[in-house]
Write a protein that holds these residues in place. Structure first.
Motif, PDB file in Angstrom:
ATOM      1  N   THR A  15      16.493   7.732  -8.309  1.00 59.41           N
ATOM      2  CA  THR A  15      14.988   7.056  -8.052  1.00 59.41           C
ATOM      3  C   THR A  15      14.457   7.155  -6.650  1.00 59.41           C
ATOM      4  O   THR A  15      15.472   6.874  -5.611  1.00 59.41           O
ATOM      5  N   GLN A  16      13.283   7.235  -6.422  1.00 54.24           N
ATOM      6  CA  GLN A  16      12.788   7.211  -5.103  1.00 54.24           C
ATOM      7  C   GLN A  16      12.678   5.793  -4.558  1.00 54.24           C
ATOM      8  O   GLN A  16      12.592   4.895  -5.447  1.00 54.24           O
ATOM      9  N   VAL A  17      12.982   5.890  -3.519  1.00 53.87           N
ATOM     10  CA  VAL A  17      13.045   4.381  -2.684  1.00 53.87           C
ATOM     11  C   VAL A  17      12.094   4.568  -1.362  1.00 53.87           C
ATOM     12  O   VAL A  17      12.458   5.364  -0.420  1.00 53.87           O
ATOM     13  N   ASN A  18      10.980   4.123  -1.392  1.00 51.22           N
ATOM     14  CA  ASN A  18      10.043   3.995  -0.120  1.00 51.22           C
ATOM     15  C   ASN A  18      10.103   2.636   0.559  1.00 51.22           C
ATOM     16  O   ASN A  18       9.813   1.824   0.219  1.00 51.22           O
ATOM     17  N   ASP A  72       0.977  -1.330  -0.139  1.00 53.47           N
ATOM     18  CA  ASP A  72       0.145  -0.013  -0.054  1.00 53.47           C
ATOM     19  C   ASP A  72       0.899   1.070   0.020  1.00 53.47           C
ATOM     20  O   ASP A  72       1.140   1.704   1.001  1.00 53.47           O
ATOM     21  N   ALA A  73       1.477   1.765  -1.207  1.00 50.39           N
ATOM     22  CA  ALA A  73       2.358   2.594  -1.388  1.00 50.39           C
ATOM     23  C   ALA A  73       2.200   3.226  -2.752  1.00 50.39           C
ATOM     24  O   ALA A  73       1.671   2.406  -3.940  1.00 50.39           O
ATOM     25  N   PRO A  74       2.516   4.509  -3.240  1.00 53.39           N
ATOM     26  CA  PRO A  74       2.528   4.896  -4.482  1.00 53.39           C
ATOM     27  C   PRO A  74       3.251   4.027  -5.290  1.00 53.39           C
ATOM     28  O   PRO A  74       4.408   3.606  -5.015  1.00 53.39           O
ATOM     29  N   ARG A  75       2.837   3.729  -6.543  1.00 54.00           N
ATOM     30  CA  ARG A  75       3.557   3.023  -7.564  1.00 54.00           C
ATOM     31  C   ARG A  75       4.533   3.917  -8.334  1.00 54.00           C
ATOM     32  O   ARG A  75       4.485   4.088  -9.410  1.00 54.00           O
ATOM     33  N   GLU A  76       5.658   4.119  -7.557  1.00 54.30           N
ATOM     34  CA  GLU A  76       6.679   5.043  -8.111  1.00 54.30           C
ATOM     35  C   GLU A  76       8.013   4.553  -7.610  1.00 54.30           C
ATOM     36  O   GLU A  76       8.165   4.111  -6.469  1.00 54.30           O
ATOM     37  N   GLY A  77       9.080   4.451  -8.634  1.00 56.86           N
ATOM     38  CA  GLY A  77      10.279   3.977  -8.078  1.00 56.86           C
ATOM     39  C   GLY A  77      10.191   2.623  -7.457  1.00 56.86           C
ATOM     40  O   GLY A  77       9.831   1.664  -7.856  1.00 56.86           O
ATOM     41  N   ILE A  78      11.133   2.673  -6.235  1.00 59.58           N
ATOM     42  CA  ILE A  78      11.469   1.272  -5.674  1.00 59.58           C
ATOM     43  C   ILE A  78      10.720   1.284  -4.262  1.00 59.58           C
ATOM     44  O   ILE A  78      10.551   2.295  -3.559  1.00 59.58           O
ATOM     45  N   VAL A  79       9.910   0.272  -3.961  1.00 62.93           N
ATOM     46  CA  VAL A  79       9.330   0.079  -2.683  1.00 62.93           C
ATOM     47  C   VAL A  79       9.724  -1.313  -2.012  1.00 62.93           C
ATOM     48  O   VAL A  79       9.722  -2.145  -2.688  1.00 62.93           O
ATOM     49  N   ILE A  80      10.201  -1.037  -0.841  1.00 63.03           N
ATOM     50  CA  ILE A  80      10.676  -1.997  -0.102  1.00 63.03           C
ATOM     51  C   ILE A  80       9.854  -2.512   1.057  1.00 63.03           C
ATOM     52  O   ILE A  80       9.533  -1.443   1.942  1.00 63.03           O
ATOM     53  N   PRO A  99      15.988   0.919   8.507  1.00 60.92           N
ATOM     54  CA  PRO A  99      14.957   2.223   8.802  1.00 60.92           C
ATOM     55  C   PRO A  99      13.799   2.331   7.915  1.00 60.92           C
ATOM     56  O   PRO A  99      13.940   2.101   6.838  1.00 60.92           O
ATOM     57  N   VAL A 100      12.742   2.745   8.443  1.00 61.00           N
ATOM     58  CA  VAL A 100      11.380   2.945   7.521  1.00 61.00           C
ATOM     59  C   VAL A 100      11.497   4.345   7.105  1.00 61.00           C
ATOM     60  O   VAL A 100      12.070   5.078   7.860  1.00 61.00           O
ATOM     61  N   GLY A 101      11.205   4.748   5.959  1.00 60.08           N
ATOM     62  CA  GLY A 101      11.169   6.108   5.407  1.00 60.08           C
ATOM     63  C   GLY A 101      11.342   6.124   3.887  1.00 60.08           C
ATOM     64  O   GLY A 101      11.546   5.318   3.283  1.00 60.08           O
ATOM     65  N   LEU A 102      11.313   7.390   3.400  1.00 62.75           N
ATOM     66  CA  LEU A 102      11.570   7.836   1.975  1.00 62.75           C
ATOM     67  C   LEU A 102      12.877   8.216   1.757  1.00 62.75           C
ATOM     68  O   LEU A 102      13.182   9.175   2.404  1.00 62.75           O
ATOM     69  N   THR A 103      13.631   7.712   0.703  1.00 65.97           N
ATOM     70  CA  THR A 103      14.990   8.115   0.290  1.00 65.97           C
ATOM     71  C   THR A 103      14.947   8.106  -1.174  1.00 65.97           C
ATOM     72  O   THR A 103      14.070   7.978  -1.979  1.00 65.97           O
ATOM     73  N   LYS A 104      16.263   8.168  -1.625  1.00 66.88           N
ATOM     74  CA  LYS A 104      16.392   7.886  -3.110  1.00 66.88           C
ATOM     75  C   LYS A 104      17.732   7.317  -3.054  1.00 66.88           C
ATOM     76  O   LYS A 104      18.554   7.232  -2.392  1.00 66.88           O
ATOM     77  N   THR A 105      17.883   6.624  -4.623  1.00 63.27           N
ATOM     78  CA  THR A 105      19.325   6.318  -4.930  1.00 63.27           C
ATOM     79  C   THR A 105      20.410   7.360  -5.181  1.00 63.27           C
ATOM     80  O   THR A 105      19.631   8.306  -5.899  1.00 63.27           O
ATOM     81  N   THR A 106      21.557   7.226  -5.048  1.00 61.96           N
ATOM     82  CA  THR A 106      22.549   8.244  -5.014  1.00 61.96           C
ATOM     83  C   THR A 106      23.394   7.773  -6.235  1.00 61.96           C
ATOM     84  O   THR A 106      23.476   7.622  -7.319  1.00 61.96           O
ATOM     85  N   VAL A 107      24.574   6.917  -5.343  1.00 57.14           N
ATOM     86  CA  VAL A 107      25.751   6.783  -6.379  1.00 57.14           C
ATOM     87  C   VAL A 107      25.791   5.282  -6.746  1.00 57.14           C
ATOM     88  O   VAL A 107      25.365   4.402  -5.833  1.00 57.14           O
ATOM     89  N   LYS A 108      26.137   4.764  -7.798  1.00 65.50           N
ATOM     90  CA  LYS A 108      26.170   3.268  -8.097  1.00 65.50           C
ATOM     91  C   LYS A 108      27.596   3.076  -8.166  1.00 65.50           C
ATOM     92  O   LYS A 108      28.212   3.668  -8.948  1.00 65.50           O
ATOM     93  N   VAL A 109      27.863   1.678  -7.576  1.00 66.20           N
ATOM     94  CA  VAL A 109      29.263   1.234  -7.463  1.00 66.20           C
ATOM     95  C   VAL A 109      29.214  -0.118  -7.976  1.00 66.20           C
ATOM     96  O   VAL A 109      28.786  -1.112  -7.479  1.00 66.20           O
ATOM     97  N   LYS A 110      30.373  -0.127  -8.951  1.00 70.07           N
ATOM     98  CA  LYS A 110      30.638  -1.609  -9.357  1.00 70.07           C
ATOM     99  C   LYS A 110      31.897  -2.099  -8.663  1.00 70.07           C
ATOM    100  O   LYS A 110      32.720  -1.471  -8.681  1.00 70.07           O
ATOM    101  N   ASP A 111      31.953  -3.232  -8.372  1.00 72.14           N
ATOM    102  CA  ASP A 111      33.061  -4.014  -7.603  1.00 72.14           C
ATOM    103  C   ASP A 111      33.602  -2.933  -6.533  1.00 72.14           C
ATOM    104  O   ASP A 111      34.595  -2.628  -6.418  1.00 72.14           O
ATOM    105  N   PRO A 112      32.728  -2.912  -5.487  1.00 69.90           N
ATOM    106  CA  PRO A 112      32.984  -2.104  -4.378  1.00 69.90           C
ATOM    107  C   PRO A 112      33.932  -2.560  -3.328  1.00 69.90           C
ATOM    108  O   PRO A 112      33.983  -3.607  -3.391  1.00 69.90           O
ATOM    109  N   HIS A 113      34.758  -1.577  -2.668  1.00 68.02           N
ATOM    110  CA  HIS A 113      35.556  -2.104  -1.491  1.00 68.02           C
ATOM    111  C   HIS A 113      34.411  -2.351  -0.298  1.00 68.02           C
ATOM    112  O   HIS A 113      33.572  -1.417  -0.234  1.00 68.02           O
TER     113      HIS A 113
END
Length: 335
Positions: free
Chosen positions: A239-242, A106-114, A145-159
């Motif tokens: 991208t929004q992450v809810n 039960d959340a807006p159909r936008e971006g990522i919902v977890i 944590p519960v809450g609204l955030t967004k994606t920021t940086v994407k890292v391939k093969d992270p340390h």
């Protein structure tokens, strides 16, 4: 009594065509073969239920965890759907249920919902399409944590740098602090990571995929390596992450059936309201203007014995001696 108005065939066709075009853009090969890519579902014009359960047969050498990964299911979900089947040594020929039917959060159909209690991520990647994948979330003491955030940086093969909590725990034991882990098979982040606007929280892969679908992380969202790789390539930064926690969900299907789906609750997110009362509120919201005949015993059972399976809450209308409220019937039924 009419429970739901079905969309016209013309509108259904238009919706399906639009959704199919969106899937074609995501994965042309799968679309040409007439199959949706892993984890993808077409959204119905009405209703909030997607997918269908199905069964597969255990082959020699299979574990239930292997089967779960192949079929886009996590550890707890496959365990709850098959309580009488051994996780690590199922007999060849055993029929295994794949829990592939879901009620959308039960959340807006936008971006990522977890949905934390469900141990599942939903991604509204295109018009008329939703993707869903099993995840791991924070274990007790390290709640995501519960809450609204967004994606920021994407890292391939992270340390991987051990968090402060791990360094403090090592110091308390008189052990040297864990060291930074370079990319490779020993890296607990896997090969792909998507950072979130919440400091120190990520969506990432894992070098221990058998733990996906459990509460095992220190707050981050873990995914199967193949799933995070797919999202990594397609989820734009910003991208929004809810992040929500909805252990009990209820919704209508497109064909007018009221379903409920219940999961074990995360104690750290338990409020002051009793679970049965929260379920009443959720079902009441799903009613809308209708007052359908609800099987209250099944509703109680779903709350008290959560297993993630969809159950119908409707029953055949029966004459009642006196009209009672939903709350009254649930409470009276417990006496």
């Amino acid at each position: 009594m009419t429970l739901k108005t079905r969309p016209t065939p013309f509108r259904q066709t238009v919706t399906a065509l639009v959704a199919a075009l969106a899937v074609l853009l995501v994965d042309p090969l799968s679309a040409e073969e007439g199959e949706l890519p892993r984890g993808h579902f077409l959204l119905a014009e009405s209703g909030k239920v997607i997918g269908e359960n199905y069964t597969v047969t255990v082959e020699d050498g299979d574990t239930l965890v292997d089967i779960a990964r192949r079929h886009n299911v996590g550890y707890e979900a496959i365990r709850m759907a098959n309580p009488d089947v051994s996780l690590w040594a199922p007999y060849a020929g055993t029929e295994v249920t794949i829990p592939n039917r879901h009620i959308l959060p039960d959340a807006p159909r936008e971006g990522i919902v977890i949905n934390l209690s469900e141990l599942r991520l939903y991604y509204y990647s295109a018009e008329g399409v939703v993707e869903t994948y099993p995840i791991s979330v924070g274990r007790e003491g390290y709640a995501t944590p519960v809450g609204l955030t967004k994606t920021t940086v994407k890292v391939k093969d992270p340390h991987w740098s051990p968090p402060r909590s791990m360094r403090e725990e090592a110091a308390a034991r008189g052990e040297p602090p864990p060291t930074v882990v370079p990319p490779g098979p020993d890296n607990p982040l896997g090969r792909h990571a998507i950072l979130l606007g919440l400091p120190s929280y990520l969506i990432h892969g894992t070098n221990k995929p058998e733990g996906v679908g459990m509460r095992v992380s220190r707050g981050c969202i873990r995914m199967y390596p193949e799933d995070i790789e797919s999202l990594y390539e397609r989820v734009p930064s910003g991208t929004q992450v809810n992040i929500v926690d909805q252990p009990f969900k209820a919704a209508w299907s497109q064909d007018g059936v009221l379903y409920a789906q219940s999961f074990p609750r995360l104690e750290e997110n338990r409020g002051s309201v009793e679970p049965i009362l929260e379920a009443i509120q959720v079902v009441s919201q799903a009613f809308g203007d209708d007052q359908p005949p609800v099987d209250y015993a099944r509703l109680r059972q779903a709350v008290e014995q959560p297993d993630g399976q969809l159950i119908s809450l409707l029953r055949s209308a029966e004459p009642a001696p006196e009209p009672v409220t939903l709350y009254d019937e649930l409470v009276l039924g417990q006496r």
